[in-house]
Write an enzyme that holds these catalytic residues in place. Structure first.
Site, PDB file in Angstrom:
ATOM      1  N   ARG A 178      44.262   7.100  24.722  1.00 42.86           N
ATOM      2  CA  ARG A 178      43.242   6.059  24.811  1.00 42.86           C
ATOM      3  C   ARG A 178      42.556   5.984  26.177  1.00 42.86           C
ATOM      4  O   ARG A 178      41.342   5.941  26.271  1.00 42.86           O
ATOM      5  CB  ARG A 178      43.842   4.666  24.547  1.00 42.86           C
ATOM      6  CG  ARG A 178      43.776   4.213  23.134  1.00 42.86           C
ATOM      7  CD  ARG A 178      44.951   3.324  22.857  1.00 42.86           C
ATOM      8  NE  ARG A 178      46.145   4.112  23.045  1.00 42.86           N
ATOM      9  CZ  ARG A 178      46.699   4.856  22.092  1.00 42.86           C
ATOM     10  NH1 ARG A 178      46.202   4.863  20.900  1.00 42.86           N
ATOM     11  NH2 ARG A 178      47.780   5.587  22.337  1.00 42.86           N
ATOM     12  N   THR A 179      43.357   5.956  27.214  1.00 43.99           N
ATOM     13  CA  THR A 179      42.754   5.696  28.516  1.00 43.99           C
ATOM     14  C   THR A 179      41.769   6.812  28.878  1.00 43.99           C
ATOM     15  O   THR A 179      40.627   6.554  29.262  1.00 43.99           O
ATOM     16  CB  THR A 179      43.835   5.524  29.598  1.00 43.99           C
ATOM     17  OG1 THR A 179      44.737   4.522  29.148  1.00 43.99           O
ATOM     18  CG2 THR A 179      43.239   5.094  30.913  1.00 43.99           C
ATOM     19  N   LYS A 202      49.630  25.377  42.008  1.00 40.64           N
ATOM     20  CA  LYS A 202      49.712  26.285  43.163  1.00 40.64           C
ATOM     21  C   LYS A 202      50.232  25.561  44.398  1.00 40.64           C
ATOM     22  O   LYS A 202      50.308  26.134  45.475  1.00 40.64           O
ATOM     23  CB  LYS A 202      48.326  26.856  43.481  1.00 40.64           C
ATOM     24  CG  LYS A 202      47.698  27.638  42.358  1.00 40.64           C
ATOM     25  CD  LYS A 202      46.335  28.149  42.822  1.00 40.64           C
ATOM     26  CE  LYS A 202      45.571  28.792  41.694  1.00 40.64           C
ATOM     27  NZ  LYS A 202      44.151  28.962  42.034  1.00 40.64           N
ATOM     28  N   ARG A 240      45.084   9.145  36.934  1.00 37.32           N
ATOM     29  CA  ARG A 240      46.400   8.657  36.470  1.00 37.32           C
ATOM     30  C   ARG A 240      47.476   9.497  37.128  1.00 37.32           C
ATOM     31  O   ARG A 240      47.373  10.720  37.168  1.00 37.32           O
ATOM     32  CB  ARG A 240      46.517   8.753  34.953  1.00 37.32           C
ATOM     33  CG  ARG A 240      47.930   8.491  34.470  1.00 37.32           C
ATOM     34  CD  ARG A 240      48.042   8.338  32.990  1.00 37.32           C
ATOM     35  NE  ARG A 240      47.501   7.059  32.546  1.00 37.32           N
ATOM     36  CZ  ARG A 240      47.696   6.556  31.328  1.00 37.32           C
ATOM     37  NH1 ARG A 240      48.386   7.227  30.444  1.00 37.32           N
ATOM     38  NH2 ARG A 240      47.176   5.396  30.990  1.00 37.32           N
ATOM     39  N   HIS A 291      48.152  -0.977  35.911  1.00 37.43           N
ATOM     40  CA  HIS A 291      47.215  -0.295  35.009  1.00 37.43           C
ATOM     41  C   HIS A 291      45.992  -1.221  34.867  1.00 37.43           C
ATOM     42  O   HIS A 291      45.795  -1.859  33.835  1.00 37.43           O
ATOM     43  CB  HIS A 291      47.895  -0.064  33.663  1.00 37.43           C
ATOM     44  CG  HIS A 291      47.170   0.867  32.737  1.00 37.43           C
ATOM     45  ND1 HIS A 291      45.854   1.254  32.931  1.00 37.43           N
ATOM     46  CD2 HIS A 291      47.582   1.484  31.613  1.00 37.43           C
ATOM     47  CE1 HIS A 291      45.509   2.061  31.938  1.00 37.43           C
ATOM     48  NE2 HIS A 291      46.533   2.217  31.132  1.00 37.43           N
TER      49      HIS A 291
HETATM   50  C1  NCD Z   1      49.772   2.118  28.215  1.00 36.14           C
HETATM   51  C2  NCD Z   1      50.088   2.900  29.459  1.00 36.14           C
HETATM   52  O1  NCD Z   1      49.673   4.034  29.604  1.00 36.14           O
HETATM   53  O2  NCD Z   1      50.773   2.336  30.299  1.00 36.14           O
HETATM   54  N1  NCD Z   1      48.897   2.742  27.346  1.00 36.14           N
HETATM   55  C3  NCD Z   1      47.560   2.627  27.544  1.00 36.14           C
HETATM   56  O3  NCD Z   1      47.044   2.780  28.615  1.00 36.14           O
HETATM   57  N2  NCD Z   1      46.816   2.278  26.492  1.00 36.14           N
HETATM   58  C4  NCD Z   1      50.947   1.602  27.528  1.00 36.14           C
HETATM   59  C5  NCD Z   1      52.034   2.545  27.155  1.00 36.14           C
HETATM   60  O4  NCD Z   1      51.970   3.745  27.419  1.00 36.14           O
HETATM   61  O5  NCD Z   1      52.999   2.060  26.561  1.00 36.14           O
END
Ligand code: NCD
Length: 304
Positions: free
Chosen positions: A51-52, A80, A101, A129
């Site tokens: 999703r993200t 590397k 991320r 997040h």
């Molecule tokens: C979350 C995350 O990555 O922390 N997911 C997300 O961003 N939609 C929640 C999760 O992974 O449980």
């Protein structure tokens, strides 16, 4: 130049502007089709995501911009031995904005100090997040009309769940929010959050172990999965993974206007039978995630 690393990086006024812009995009999407023409977003994902990452990419494409990036570090020069700083400096000389991320808590904050372009924390380990939090807040606005005077239940893995940590931090700035923390003993909210947020700001909270003991008083129920990848020991994960399963039976106890949120991915904590209930907001929440990222990209690029 502004980055988004922590949910508190935006003032309440800035957040309000962002939600209004997202709501404008939802209503009049056609007006924004060229807002980011000729701009490039880079998504650097050192940890898996569906999703993200896709919502960032879809957001940029819907604004007329372009996207480059990687979805696993193994396909980049990280293999590397390149440091994150050199990666950021390099990518930052090609693109206009970066979503990063990283599994290391604090990784995006560190990287932002060297980034020549705005950098967005797309999740750092079990820490924060912030764009999920923006998504959650926009969903609450859409569901309830306001982000105040609410009893919010957070259920599941409150220890490792970064979305929960970010959401509590962000919601602690709004009026009259009561938190009910529903988790097994081993997955309770970290002590630092109790000390730095609940105690410092005198915010009411209760801790319970059974969902059935809390569900009837909630306006929002925020379900989360047990964060398998942050466990040191597989046996503990197996023992705890099915601690909570929200089903129709449990929902009989809940308010008629409860809103159920989940950052997703879901594992087993919400039965599929709940998806058709009008109180289930998690798939609408997914969509709001893309709209709020459209608004965020525009704000950070200064095109709005
Ligand atoms: C979350 C995350 O990555 O922390 N997911 C997300 O961003 N939609 C929640 C999760 O992974 O449980």
């Amino acid at each position: 130049m502004k980055h988004l690393i922590d949910p508190m990086d935006f003032s309440l006024k800035e957040l309000e502007d962002l939600f209004e812009l997202a709501e404008d995009i939802i209503e009049n999407e056609d007006d924004f089709r060229h807002a980011c023409d000729h701009k490039i977003l880079s998504t650097l994902f050192y940890e898996p995501s569906t999703r993200t990452r896709f919502s960032f990419e879809a957001a940029m494409l819907r604004l007329g911009g372009q996207v480059i990036g990687f979805s696993e570090a193994s396909s980049s020069s990280v293999m590397k031995g390149e440091s994150i700083l050199d990666t950021i400096r390099t990518v930052g000389s090609y693109v206009d904005i970066i979503a990063l991320r990283h599994s290391k808590e604090g990784g995006p904050k560190f990287a932002s100090q060297y980034s020549p372009v705005p950098l967005i924390n797309a999740g750092d380990g079990g820490h924060q997040h912030p764009t999920q939090t923006l998504t959650d807040l926009l969903t609450i606005r859409q569901a309830k009309g306001q982000i105040s005077d609410l009893t919010v239940g957070l259920c599941g893995d409150l220890k490792f769940g970064r979305t929960v940590h970010s959401l509590i931090k962000a919601m602690s700035r709004y009026e009259n929010i009561n938190f009910v923390l529903i988790s097994p003993q081993e997955l309770q909210i970290p002590e630092y959050i109790k000390m730095e947020i609940f105690n410092k700001k005198s915010i009411p909270f209760a801790e319970v172990e059974r969902l059935e003991d809390a569900v009837e008083r909630l306006d929002i129920l925020y379900m989360t999965r047990v964060q398998k990848e942050r466990f040191f020991n597989e046996e503990d994960y197996i023992r705890l993974k099915d601690s909570y399963i929200l089903n129709k039976d449990k929902l009989k106890l809940a308010k008629k206007d409860l809103s159920i949120l989940h950052p997703l991915p879901r594992v087993s904590e919400i039965s599929y039978e709940v998806d058709d209930d009008s109180r289930a907001w998690y798939f609408r929440q997914v969509k709001y995630g893309m709209y709020i990222r459209m608004a965020l990209i525009m704000k950070l690029l200064g095109v709005m």
